[in-house]
Design an enzyme around this catalytic site. Structure first.
Site, PDB file in Angstrom:
ATOM      1  CG  ASN A 243      -0.465  -0.298   2.397  1.00  0.00           C
ATOM      2  OD1 ASN A 243       0.510  -0.925   2.885  1.00  0.00           O
ATOM      3  ND2 ASN A 243      -0.931   0.457   3.733  1.00  0.00           N
TER       4      ASN A 243
ATOM      5  CD  GLU B 183      -1.504   4.691   4.553  1.00  0.00           C
ATOM      6  OE1 GLU B 183      -0.975   5.353   5.231  1.00  0.00           O
ATOM      7  OE2 GLU B 183      -2.076   3.584   4.910  1.00  0.00           O
TER       8      GLU B 183
ATOM      9  CB  CYS C 216      -5.194  -1.653  -1.647  1.00  0.00           C
ATOM     10  SG  CYS C 216      -6.498  -0.558  -0.616  1.00  0.00           S
TER      11      CYS C 216
ATOM     12  CD  GLU D 262      -5.138  -5.893  -1.060  1.00  0.00           C
ATOM     13  OE1 GLU D 262      -4.502  -5.110  -1.203  1.00  0.00           O
ATOM     14  OE2 GLU D 262      -5.719  -6.573  -0.148  1.00  0.00           O
TER      15      GLU D 262
ATOM     16  CB  CYS E 107     -10.709  -2.718   0.294  1.00  0.00           C
ATOM     17  SG  CYS E 107     -10.237  -1.871  -1.210  1.00  0.00           S
TER      18      CYS E 107
HETATM   19  N1  THU Z   1      -5.208  -1.576   2.461  1.00  0.00           N
HETATM   20  C1  THU Z   1      -4.557  -2.416   1.643  1.00  0.00           C
HETATM   21  O1  THU Z   1      -3.516  -2.122   1.045  1.00  0.00           O
HETATM   22  N2  THU Z   1      -5.304  -3.414   1.213  1.00  0.00           N
HETATM   23  C2  THU Z   1      -6.385  -3.929   1.895  1.00  0.00           C
HETATM   24  O2  THU Z   1      -7.052  -4.974   1.329  1.00  0.00           O
HETATM   25  C3  THU Z   1      -7.055  -3.207   2.985  1.00  0.00           C
HETATM   26  C4  THU Z   1      -6.445  -1.824   3.085  1.00  0.00           C
HETATM   27  C5  THU Z   1      -4.406  -0.427   2.918  1.00  0.00           C
HETATM   28  C6  THU Z   1      -5.274   0.734   2.460  1.00  0.00           C
HETATM   29  C7  THU Z   1      -4.473   1.901   3.496  1.00  0.00           C
HETATM   30  O3  THU Z   1      -3.274   1.915   2.999  1.00  0.00           O
HETATM   31  C8  THU Z   1      -4.466   1.068   4.821  1.00  0.00           C
HETATM   32  O4  THU Z   1      -4.599  -0.234   4.356  1.00  0.00           O
HETATM   33  C9  THU Z   1      -5.345   1.134   5.948  1.00  0.00           C
HETATM   34  O5  THU Z   1      -6.621   1.012   5.270  1.00  0.00           O
END
Ligand code: THU
Length: 163
Positions: A61, A63, A72, A74, A119
């Site tokens: 991920n 941000e 994310c 994935e 998600c």
């Molecule tokens: N996140 C992911 O990378 N994958 C997921 O399946 C769920 C959430 C990340 C997004 C964000 O950077 C952090 O996790 C918190 O939500």
């Protein structure tokens, strides 16, 4: 009027039940958590995608201070895999998530105990590649237990598919 029931098959197992390849994919997803950029949530997610040409593509991920601009793990992995290897099928995806367990704790303790599940937005994005290339097995890592699903579709029933 009638009820429609949807069924999802999930195989629950632990690391020792996995094949060598699957264990390797999980370890690559765990390793990918170290490359997350997650200064806001501190939740570091790693994804490892096995491609049909044998390559493993990792994502984490990423941000952003403008929160919705982040991605994310994935989707990072899927978009990177597809842009670097257009037309190559995705075969398996492993996902792991880690948070700093605190001072004096072993790094392994930081991994989420329950299987980490993608998600909704990532499910939708991954489903599109599955439609192009065929089923993608999904390995959701948790340090207590692991869930395996046969496809992305199993994670997203009644998905939007056509326009
Ligand atoms: N996140 C992911 O990378 N994958 C997921 O399946 C769920 C959430 C990340 C997004 C964000 O950077 C952090 O996790 C918190 O939500």
């Amino acid at each position: 009027m009638k009820d429609i029931e949807l069924k999802t098959k999930i195989r629950e197992c632990t690391l020792t039940d996995l094949s060598e390849m699957d264990r390797h994919l999980v370890s690559r997803a765990k390793e990918a958590t170290t490359r997350a950029y997650a200064p806001f949530s501190k939740y570091q997610v790693g994804a490892a995608l096995l491609l049909d040409n044998g390559k493993i593509v990792e994502g984490s991920n990423q941000e952003n201070a403008a929160y919705p601009s982040g991605t994310c793990a994935e989707r990072t992995a899927a978009f990177y895999a597809s842009s670097a290897n257009p037309g190559v099928a995705f075969k398996k995806l492993a996902i792991a998530a880690w948070m700093d367990p605190g001072e004096g704790k072993d790094r392994e303790e930081g991994f989420q105990k329950a299987p980490v599940s993608p998600c909704g937005g990532c499910r939708q994005a991954l489903l599109e590649y599955e439609h192009l290339y065929g089923d993608v097995e999904v390995i959701l890592y948790g340090s207590d237990k692991i869930y395996i699903l046969d496809s992305i579709k199993a994670l997203l029933p009644l998905a939007f598919t056509d326009f």
